[in-house]
Scaffold this motif. Structure first.
Motif, PDB file in Angstrom:
ATOM      1  N   THR A 112       1.671  -1.105  -0.217  1.00  0.00           N
ATOM      2  CA  THR A 112       0.350   0.086   0.083  1.00  0.00           C
ATOM      3  C   THR A 112       0.899   1.249  -0.249  1.00  0.00           C
ATOM      4  N   ASN A 113       2.215   1.261   0.527  1.00  0.00           N
ATOM      5  CA  ASN A 113       3.154   2.753   0.784  1.00  0.00           C
ATOM      6  C   ASN A 113       4.444   1.729  -0.232  1.00  0.00           C
ATOM      7  N   PRO A 114       4.715   1.955  -1.168  1.00  0.00           N
ATOM      8  CA  PRO A 114       5.789   1.244  -1.612  1.00  0.00           C
ATOM      9  C   PRO A 114       6.935   2.181  -1.828  1.00  0.00           C
ATOM     10  N   ILE A 115       6.712   3.483  -2.145  1.00  0.00           N
ATOM     11  CA  ILE A 115       7.802   4.962  -1.722  1.00  0.00           C
ATOM     12  C   ILE A 115       8.362   4.813  -0.039  1.00  0.00           C
ATOM     13  N   LYS A 116       7.312   4.964   0.482  1.00  0.00           N
ATOM     14  CA  LYS A 116       7.939   4.356   2.071  1.00  0.00           C
ATOM     15  C   LYS A 116       9.016   2.534   2.013  1.00  0.00           C
ATOM     16  N   LEU A 117       8.174   2.469   2.140  1.00  0.00           N
ATOM     17  CA  LEU A 117       9.317   0.578   1.758  1.00  0.00           C
ATOM     18  C   LEU A 117      10.494   1.193   0.963  1.00  0.00           C
ATOM     19  N   LEU A 118      10.795   1.424  -0.180  1.00  0.00           N
ATOM     20  CA  LEU A 118      12.092   1.687  -0.555  1.00  0.00           C
ATOM     21  C   LEU A 118      12.688   2.561   0.224  1.00  0.00           C
ATOM     22  N   SER A 119      11.923   3.967   0.886  1.00  0.00           N
ATOM     23  CA  SER A 119      13.220   4.686   1.968  1.00  0.00           C
ATOM     24  C   SER A 119      13.194   3.993   2.953  1.00  0.00           C
ATOM     25  N   ASP A 120      12.522   3.298   3.603  1.00  0.00           N
ATOM     26  CA  ASP A 120      12.866   2.357   4.707  1.00  0.00           C
ATOM     27  C   ASP A 120      13.971   1.340   4.025  1.00  0.00           C
ATOM     28  N   THR A 121      14.401   0.820   2.701  1.00  0.00           N
ATOM     29  CA  THR A 121      15.553  -0.301   2.386  1.00  0.00           C
ATOM     30  C   THR A 121      16.559  -0.143   2.329  1.00  0.00           C
ATOM     31  N   LYS A 122      16.852   2.177   2.106  1.00  0.00           N
ATOM     32  CA  LYS A 122      18.128   2.736   1.869  1.00  0.00           C
ATOM     33  C   LYS A 122      18.552   2.322   3.412  1.00  0.00           C
ATOM     34  N   ASP A 123      18.186   2.068   4.294  1.00  0.00           N
ATOM     35  CA  ASP A 123      18.849   2.325   5.317  1.00  0.00           C
ATOM     36  C   ASP A 123      19.703   0.853   5.505  1.00  0.00           C
ATOM     37  N   PHE A 124      19.405  -0.197   4.518  1.00  0.00           N
ATOM     38  CA  PHE A 124      20.048  -1.345   4.785  1.00  0.00           C
ATOM     39  C   PHE A 124      20.916  -1.781   3.511  1.00  0.00           C
ATOM     40  N   LEU A 125      21.201  -1.292   2.431  1.00  0.00           N
ATOM     41  CA  LEU A 125      22.226  -1.070   1.630  1.00  0.00           C
ATOM     42  C   LEU A 125      23.685  -0.739   2.398  1.00  0.00           C
ATOM     43  N   LYS A 126      24.910  -1.644   1.544  1.00  0.00           N
ATOM     44  CA  LYS A 126      25.509  -1.202   1.574  1.00  0.00           C
ATOM     45  C   LYS A 126      26.088   0.131   0.229  1.00  0.00           C
ATOM     46  N   PRO A 127      27.037   1.060   1.017  1.00  0.00           N
ATOM     47  CA  PRO A 127      27.138   1.437  -0.460  1.00  0.00           C
ATOM     48  C   PRO A 127      27.486   1.046  -1.340  1.00  0.00           C
ATOM     49  N   GLY A 128      26.838   1.292  -2.697  1.00  0.00           N
ATOM     50  CA  GLY A 128      26.857   1.023  -4.013  1.00  0.00           C
ATOM     51  C   GLY A 128      25.709  -0.383  -4.689  1.00  0.00           C
ATOM     52  N   GLY A 129      25.064  -0.453  -2.918  1.00  0.00           N
ATOM     53  CA  GLY A 129      24.350  -1.230  -2.651  1.00  0.00           C
ATOM     54  C   GLY A 129      23.116  -1.811  -4.491  1.00  0.00           C
ATOM     55  N   LYS A 130      22.465  -1.922  -4.397  1.00  0.00           N
ATOM     56  CA  LYS A 130      21.695  -2.118  -5.310  1.00  0.00           C
ATOM     57  C   LYS A 130      20.298  -3.239  -4.723  1.00  0.00           C
ATOM     58  N   VAL A 131      18.919  -2.408  -5.707  1.00  0.00           N
ATOM     59  CA  VAL A 131      17.447  -2.795  -5.591  1.00  0.00           C
ATOM     60  C   VAL A 131      17.246  -3.742  -6.248  1.00  0.00           C
ATOM     61  N   VAL A 132      16.345  -4.585  -5.845  1.00  0.00           N
ATOM     62  CA  VAL A 132      15.791  -5.560  -7.680  1.00  0.00           C
ATOM     63  C   VAL A 132      14.527  -5.631  -6.987  1.00  0.00           C
ATOM     64  N   ILE A 133      13.752  -5.534  -7.633  1.00  0.00           N
ATOM     65  CA  ILE A 133      12.054  -5.901  -8.232  1.00  0.00           C
ATOM     66  C   ILE A 133      11.302  -6.509  -9.666  1.00  0.00           C
ATOM     67  N   THR A 134      10.606  -7.099  -9.047  1.00  0.00           N
ATOM     68  CA  THR A 134      10.451  -8.022  -9.918  1.00  0.00           C
ATOM     69  C   THR A 134       8.765  -7.902  -9.975  1.00  0.00           C
ATOM     70  N   VAL A 135       7.785  -7.056 -10.618  1.00  0.00           N
ATOM     71  CA  VAL A 135       6.130  -7.266 -10.702  1.00  0.00           C
ATOM     72  C   VAL A 135       5.574  -7.273 -12.247  1.00  0.00           C
ATOM     73  N   ASN A 136       4.005  -8.331 -11.302  1.00  0.00           N
ATOM     74  CA  ASN A 136       3.893  -8.327 -13.199  1.00  0.00           C
ATOM     75  C   ASN A 136       3.667  -7.091 -13.988  1.00  0.00           C
ATOM     76  N   ASN A 137       3.566  -7.432 -14.912  1.00  0.00           N
ATOM     77  CA  ASN A 137       3.061  -6.439 -15.935  1.00  0.00           C
ATOM     78  C   ASN A 137       1.690  -6.660 -16.344  1.00  0.00           C
ATOM     79  N   SER A 138       0.916  -5.467 -16.073  1.00  0.00           N
ATOM     80  CA  SER A 138      -0.930  -5.639 -16.070  1.00  0.00           C
ATOM     81  C   SER A 138      -1.285  -5.100 -17.469  1.00  0.00           C
ATOM     82  N   LEU A 139      -0.488  -5.042 -17.984  1.00  0.00           N
ATOM     83  CA  LEU A 139      -0.536  -4.764 -19.603  1.00  0.00           C
ATOM     84  C   LEU A 139      -0.113  -5.879 -20.442  1.00  0.00           C
ATOM     85  N   SER A 140      -0.059  -6.974 -19.973  1.00  0.00           N
ATOM     86  CA  SER A 140       1.057  -7.849 -21.127  1.00  0.00           C
ATOM     87  C   SER A 140       0.052  -8.594 -21.961  1.00  0.00           C
ATOM     88  N   VAL A 141       0.185  -9.700 -22.308  1.00  0.00           N
ATOM     89  CA  VAL A 141      -1.022 -10.219 -23.261  1.00  0.00           C
ATOM     90  C   VAL A 141      -1.063 -11.171 -22.750  1.00  0.00           C
TER      91      VAL A 141
END
Length: 222
Positions: free
Chosen positions: A109-138
């Motif tokens: 319900t609040n993905p922006i807040k989650l990403l903000s929280d996630t920043k505190d758990f990343l090493k310098p140069g760390g990455k976030v990877v997200i997979t989501v279903n595409n609602s426009l898929s065939v």
């Protein structure tokens, strides 16, 4: 935004590549746990796949029963978390090279807040990877026509398209974004049915529009 095309097997190779020799946090680590009980499918279970190459792996999930099953199978560093309410205290002093969210952002319900929280758990140069279903898929359009509703996404809070997923990352002030597309037919099992392989072949070779792919993969820094 750098855009990359992938098929299903390429997606698995990509996840292995981004996780190799890294300290990884897998949020939503259970899912399709029946794969772990099938010798033909175990190697394509995302948590097992990452575990095979990562230097260190932690997992979070909201499903207590499936977490227990995975612990019984020998998997460690698994913790309960309703991630919308924050990260668990067990990870308070942990920093990760990669934080991976597998097909779960549609439920938040609040993905922006989650990403903000996630920043505190990343090493310098760390990455976030997200997979989501595409609602426009065939695939979603075919289901809509055949079933008169959308059975694939009825339980989602938000649906994402390539455009809206990019807008989300802009609002989260994401940097160095890579956008990838994945085609995998009607199922996401390693040993696909003939119907699935045939449909995947048709989609990849005749549709030629990645905006209609099955899955969106986002890699970025915060």
């Amino acid at each position: 935004f750098r855009k990359i095309f992938m098929n299903f097997s390429d997606r698995l190779d990509y996840l292995k590549k981004v996780s190799t020799d890294k300290k990884v946090l897998h949020v939503g680590c259970c899912g399709l746990i029946k794969k772990l009980k099938d010798p033909n499918e175990k190697r394509s279970h995302i948590h097992v796949l990452i575990e095979s190459v990562a230097n260190e792996l932690y997992g979070l999930d909201i499903d207590i029963e499936e977490l227990h099953e995975m612990r019984q199978m020998g998997h460690s560093n698994l913790y309960y978390a309703d991630i919308q309410n924050g990260y668990p205290p067990e990870l308070k002093n942990q920093k990760f090279d990669v934080v991976f969210f597998g097909n779960m952002f549609n439920y938040l319900t609040n993905p922006i807040k989650l990403l903000s929280d996630t920043k505190d758990f990343l090493k310098p140069g760390g990455k976030v990877v997200i997979t989501v279903n595409n609602s426009l898929s065939v695939k979603s359009f075919i289901r809509l026509i055949l079933n008169k509703n959308d059975p694939a996404f009825h339980h989602h809070v938000f649906n994402y398209s390539p455009k809206t997923s990019q807008e989300l990352l802009k609002k989260a002030n994401a940097r160095n974004v890579k956008l990838s597309y994945c085609w995998h037919g009607p199922d996401i099992f390693y040993k696909q049915t003939k119907k699935s392989k045939f449909l995947t072949f048709l989609l990849k070779n005749f549709i030629r529009n990645n905006n209609l792919s099955d899955t969106i993969i986002l890699e970025f820094q915060l």
